[in-house]
Design an enzyme around this catalytic site. Structure first.
Site, PDB file in Angstrom:
ATOM      1  N   SER A 219      17.341 -18.358 -23.238  1.00 28.87           N
ATOM      2  CA  SER A 219      16.866 -17.971 -21.921  1.00 28.87           C
ATOM      3  C   SER A 219      15.893 -19.023 -21.373  1.00 28.87           C
ATOM      4  O   SER A 219      16.221 -20.205 -21.318  1.00 28.87           O
ATOM      5  CB  SER A 219      16.242 -16.576 -21.991  1.00 28.87           C
ATOM      6  N   ASP A 386      25.772 -12.889 -16.384  1.00 25.86           N
ATOM      7  CA  ASP A 386      25.427 -12.294 -17.680  1.00 25.86           C
ATOM      8  C   ASP A 386      24.409 -11.163 -17.531  1.00 25.86           C
ATOM      9  O   ASP A 386      23.688 -10.853 -18.461  1.00 25.86           O
ATOM     10  CB  ASP A 386      24.911 -13.359 -18.645  1.00 25.86           C
ATOM     11  N   HIS A 421      22.723 -11.277 -21.128  1.00 27.14           N
ATOM     12  CA  HIS A 421      21.716 -12.335 -21.206  1.00 27.14           C
ATOM     13  C   HIS A 421      20.745 -12.125 -22.365  1.00 27.14           C
ATOM     14  O   HIS A 421      20.539 -13.021 -23.186  1.00 27.14           O
ATOM     15  CB  HIS A 421      20.944 -12.394 -19.883  1.00 27.14           C
TER      16      HIS A 421
END
Length: 444
Positions: A219, A386, A421
């Protein structure tokens, strides 16, 4: 043919963790960009040598400590109770904040101030902060409601195949409030962090017979890892970086949900007993550079309406107006001076790089605040992504990486259909793909 017959016996000689990921189904098939699989040649199982790996976590996984000096003048008297008493936890498992009525103090001490003269972000006067547990893969924040977050499961899987904390497994937490600079920008916090990370990788290499390191970022940690590599001299990269592995990285093209987090309050910040949807922490969040750095880029999102109200629409070209419309015009100058240059900047890392993204999940790409009430949750128009990052931004990043011929030769992109995600490094099936890529990066 003889090697293939011996393969099952050779696998029995490996540790159980390695055996799981190097069994014939794993080594004979690798994911394609659409999440399907295709055949590839099986490497010799004995050829895996573990290179040191450094984990760079997502946005909220690092812990911060604070020290209050005499220069700190709190707005609430009890917020100064710890002045002169040394370091104490600020952003950690803050389960006792509501019980001690410390939430307003926490918000004040976490907040940043943009220093226009320096072009950089600072703490409030008298507030000193530092990141805890730098270097350890076991030092990330533990969310009591989500114990699998912050690399906990990934670390366990890495330990199964022979990684050990402090030996060949390391962690590199950072100050979540700041964003890494690009060339020409100043950042006192990230200059210090990049220096620490450089030294950590050099030490990791020395402890492992000079082997190069794998840098793994998830991320926002993917953004941090990428910018770190790009900030280092090419000779240093060649000597110390084996592979850059990015899981659901936040690309420079930004994403639509970043605007929702800024306008209506971020659900990223977890403080037990504080409802993230109640806007309690919004003012604090808006002072962070990380709150605006991922706004959609005009180069990626063009002039399509991203925010829709009765009075007007806002495209990626209108972000300064959008910031003012939300009631926080203080963000306009740092956005113009620090974020816009990042949107137009790209430099290939020039090291072997693997990028894994989830796709096929409804992801906000339009926000409707019809009454212009940015305190309310918007209606959303969804597209592919995502759940956080829009597919168009992922593809733009892939295209930029491929434009550099030498980088294109050592760039691999994988799209995992159905991988969310935040869960790409926690769910069994997507984590297995991640582990396969880490092992692939280790192979001689």
């Amino acid at each position: 043919m003889g090697i293939l017959r011996l393969l099952p016996l050779l696998l029995l000689l490996l540790p159980p963790g390695l055996r799981e990921y190097l069994s014939p189904p794993a080594i004979n098939r690798v994911p394609e960009e659409d999440g399907t699989t295709s055949s590839t040649a099986a490497p010799a199982p004995g050829g895996v040598v573990l290179h040191p790996i450094v984990l760079v976590p997502g946005l909220t996984c690092s812990e911060l400590e604070v020290r209050l000096t005499d220069a700190y003048h709190p707005t609430l008297p009890h917020s100064g109770a710890m002045k002169g008493k040394g370091w104490f936890g600020l952003w950690a498992n803050c389960s006792d904040l509501p019980a001690h009525h410390y939430v307003p103090c926490f918000m004040e001490q976490m907040s940043l101030v943009y220093d226009s003269a320096a072009g950089d972000y600072r703490n409030l006067p008298g507030v000193e902060t530092r990141v805890r547990n730098f270097g350890s893969s076991r030092g990330f924040q533990r969310n009591p409601e989500h114990t699998d977050w912050c690399f906990e499961i990934l670390r366990q899987e890495l330990e199964k195949i022979g990684y050990r904390d402090g030996n060949n497994l390391f962690g590199a937490p950072y100050d979540l409030r700041h964003a890494p600079p690009v060339s020409g920008q100043s950042s006192e916090v990230f200059t210090r962090y990049f220096r620490q990370l450089t030294r950590l990788i050099e030490v990791a290499s020395m402890r492992n017979q000079g082997r190069k390191a794998i840098l793994f970022g998830h991320s926002f940690g993917g953004t941090v890892a990428l910018e770190f590599v790009r900030s280092t001299p090419m000779a240093w990269r060649d000597r110390h970086i084996k592979h850059l592995v990015l899981a659901a990285p936040v690309p420079a093209g930004g994403f639509t949900k970043a605007m929702q987090n800024f306008a209506s309050g971020s659900t990223l910040l977890f403080v037990p007993g504080v409802d993230p949807l109640a806007l309690t922490l919004r003012l604090m969040w808006r002072t962070f550079e990380s709150a605006i750095v991922n706004f959609p880029s005009p180069a990626v999102f063009g002039r399509r309406p991203l925010v829709i109200t009765r009075e007007r629409n806002y495209s990626a070209h209108d972000m300064e107006d959008f910031l003012a419309a939300t009631g926080y015009g203080a963000a306009v100058e740092p956005f113009r001076r620090r974020v816009v240059p990042k949107m137009g900047y790209f430099q290939a890392p020039m090291v072997p790089t693997t990028c894994l993204n989830g796709v096929g999940i409804e992801t906000p790409e339009q926000l409707v605040y019809w009454d212009g009430d940015f305190d309310a949750d918007p209606e959303t128009g969804n597209g592919d992504g995502d759940d956080e990052i829009n597919l168009v931004s992922m593809l733009a990043f892939d295209e930029l990486m491929r434009r550099q011929p030498e980088q294109n030769k050592m760039f691999k992109t994988i799209k995992l259909r159905g991988a969310m995600h935040g869960k790409i490094v926690t769910e069994d099936w997507s984590l297995k793909h991640v582990m396969q890529e880490i092992l692939e990066a280790n192979r001689i």
